[in-house]
Scaffold this motif. Structure first.
Motif, short mmCIF file in Angstrom:
data_model
loop_
_atom_site.label_atom_id
_atom_site.label_comp_id
_atom_site.label_asym_id
_atom_site.label_seq_id
_atom_site.Cartn_x
_atom_site.Cartn_y
_atom_site.Cartn_z
N TRP A 197 0.82 -1.21 0.00
CA TRP A 197 0.00 0.00 0.00
C TRP A 197 0.85 1.26 0.00
N LEU A 199 1.91 1.68 -3.55
CA LEU A 199 0.83 2.31 -4.31
C LEU A 199 0.81 3.81 -4.08
N ALA A 232 -5.85 -2.37 -6.06
CA ALA A 232 -4.74 -1.44 -6.25
C ALA A 232 -4.88 -0.70 -7.57
#
Length: 534
Positions: free
Chosen positions: A29, A32, A155
């Protein structure tokens, strides 16, 4: 352990499931978040610069053709280099490619802001496009390598949300900066954003290398594909000036076809091809590529006229025009992650078909817009468009990137972005031709029906060019009653052309919905998802 399976008799390797990250580096994450900052910078530039063009023209004394090159130079560099840039990421690592792209894009942006001639602005815009081409496929390659299969759709949904929000938010931010600071600030803003993205990337991103990553370059393939992409995009940009039936347009398009054929033949003979053509034997990859082209055709081609409609028919400022696009932006922000979750649970077919149906309904709905349309009905159609685009952006991206072997994730990311650029260029060119044809057929008749003085042929041609973007061709000192009549004729003719363009875009969206019926989750994606759960 590597998961090996077959899609339509094509051997693919999704690579091992990503190992759990320890600390910041390689955390999915956080990865991302880091790549989203860089992607946001490039996506903003796709629309924010258009707002600055008039100010650049005035400040640097540029011609209209010069200003067009500010956009065309960037678009050509980006489209031509995307797939090759993705291959560079596969060869040298997506982390390094992404960081070089971010640093170069920010530096080129600063150089544009410091430029004092239009030639320098255009030159550095070309550099921007090349560095942007490095950045975008690398971002997708990093997501593909970092996220386990069952979370990849989510994502990509957030990634698509960032692109959609940045693209739609560009006119708002650009309007504020140009009106209250300067046109240079539109480019300078990329510098702090680039610094943040670079710092985060250095700390967070982990380099991923597939065991069978390419070790050599297909130089003839790069030359052939780059030439073919240039020969395709260039006439699409110039078709409005040359004419669709002109020898120049047809000659360039024929040349593009020949180069693509030669490229395909070459790719079957080289040991490590730039694009292994076996990828396209996969139904999900082929369908995703076609869908991305058709989606971008309808979306970018249609949105092109919405901006002129808001600015020249409704007389809105750049900031107000951007604010009226917020329903589109907001719906993409909300629905992109939801689309990722739905695609993960149900597969891509239903969300993709539903998304293109929503897009088609929105396009047909926008054929009802008039000069008197209020904000609410306009917002409904824009929100429906955002609702339809999100699952297509996410689903088509996932079936291209998620079904490609890990060692080709950069090429797949470049293919996805190149499909968007081709679709957007094709949509803008074709729908622009539709608008031009309708204006040419209607303007003289509408002008005569309003009992306005007839225009000589050369003045009629200039008037048609103005009406195609919704601008009334008013000579200085035109009496107010006559100016009102000319404005009414302009708006009626422009809206008629815009309605025809939206009808064509809606038909393209229906065709895309039919293509989506043939999509399915790839066998390798299912196997990879299962392996990620083990």
């Amino acid at each position: 352990m590597t998961s090996q399976t077959t899609v339509d008799k094509v051997p693919v390797d999704r690579g091992p499931a990503p190992a759990p990250a320890k600390g910041l580096r390689g955390h999915p994450w956080l990865t991302l978040f880091a790549v989203a900052i860089g992607v946001m910078m490039v996506a903003l530039d796709g629309t924010i610069v258009a707002i600055a063009n008039p100010a650049i023209q005035r400040d640097l004394g540029a011609t209209l053709a010069d200003v067009q090159w500010i956009t065309n130079g960037y678009l050509l560099a980006l489209a031509v280099a995307l797939i090759t840039a993705g291959k560079l990421g596969d060869r040298f690592g997506h982390r390094q490619t992404f960081l070089i792209g971010v640093a170069g894009f920010a530096a080129a942006s600063a150089a544009i802001g410091l430029s004092d001639s239009i030639a320098l602005v255009v030159g550095f815009r070309v550099l921007q496009g090349l560095f942007g081409a490095l950045l975008m496929p690398a971002a997708l390659g990093l997501l593909r390598a970092t996220f386990p299969a069952e979370k990849l759709n989510m994502a990509i949904g957030i990634w698509g949300m960032v692109i959609g929000a940045s693209t739609a938010g560009g006119p708002i931010l650009g309007g504020v900066l140009v009106e209250h600071v300067s046109w240079q600030s539109v480019f300078f803003i990329n510098v702090p954003v680039g610094v943040v993205a670079l710092a985060l990337g250095l700390v967070i991103l982990r380099d991923h290398r597939a065991e069978n990553a390419p070790r050599s370059f297909d130089i003839p393939g790069i030359v052939l594909l780059s030439g073919a992409m240039f020969a395709l995009i260039w006439p699409l940009i110039k078709a409005g000036e040359w004419g669709w039936g002109s020898a120049s347009t047809l000659g360039w398009l024929a040349g593009a076809l020949v180069l693509f054929v030669v490229f395909a033949v070459w790719e079957t003979r080289v040991a490590e091809p730039l694009i292994p053509l076996r990828l396209f034997r996969s139904v999900p990859v082929s369908a995703g590529t076609v869908l991305m082209v058709l989606m971008a055709f309808a979306f970018m081609g249609g949105l092109f006229f919405v901006t002129f409609y808001l600015a020249n028919v409704h007389g809105m400022s750049a900031v107000d025009s951007g604010l009226h696009l917020l329903p589109l932006t907001a719906m993409m922000i909300v629905s992109s992650p939801l689309a990722g979750a739905l695609i993960t649970k149900f597969g891509p077919r239903v969300p993709l078909v539903g998304g293109m149906v929503c897009t088609a309904v929105a396009m047909f709905g926008m054929t009802t817009l008039s000069a008197d349309t209020e904000t609410l009905p306009m917002s409904v159609w824009l929100a429906l468009l955002g609702l339809g685009l999100a699952p297509v952006m996410v689903g088509a991206t996932e079936v291209i990137v998620g079904n490609a072997p890990l060692e080709l994730s950069g090429v797949a990311g470049g293919l996805q972005q190149a499909a968007m650029q081709v679709g957007g260029s094709l949509g803008t060119a074709v729908l622009g031709a539709v608008m031009s044809a309708r204006v040419s057929s209607d303007l003289a008749e509408n002008w005569a029906d309003a009992e306005l003085p007839p225009l000589p042929p050369e003045q009629l041609g200039l008037a048609e060019q103005a009406v195609e973007v919704g601008m009334a061709p008013l000579a200085p000192g035109t009496p107010q009653p006559v100016a009102a009549q000319i404005t009414q004729v302009t708006h009626d003719t422009f809206i008629s052309g815009m309605g025809m363009a939206f009808t064509v875009a809606g038909i393209v969206a229906v065709v895309a919905a039919a293509v989506a019926l043939f999509t399915k989750r790839g066998e390798n994606a299912e196997a990879g998802a299962g392996a990620a759960h083990i």
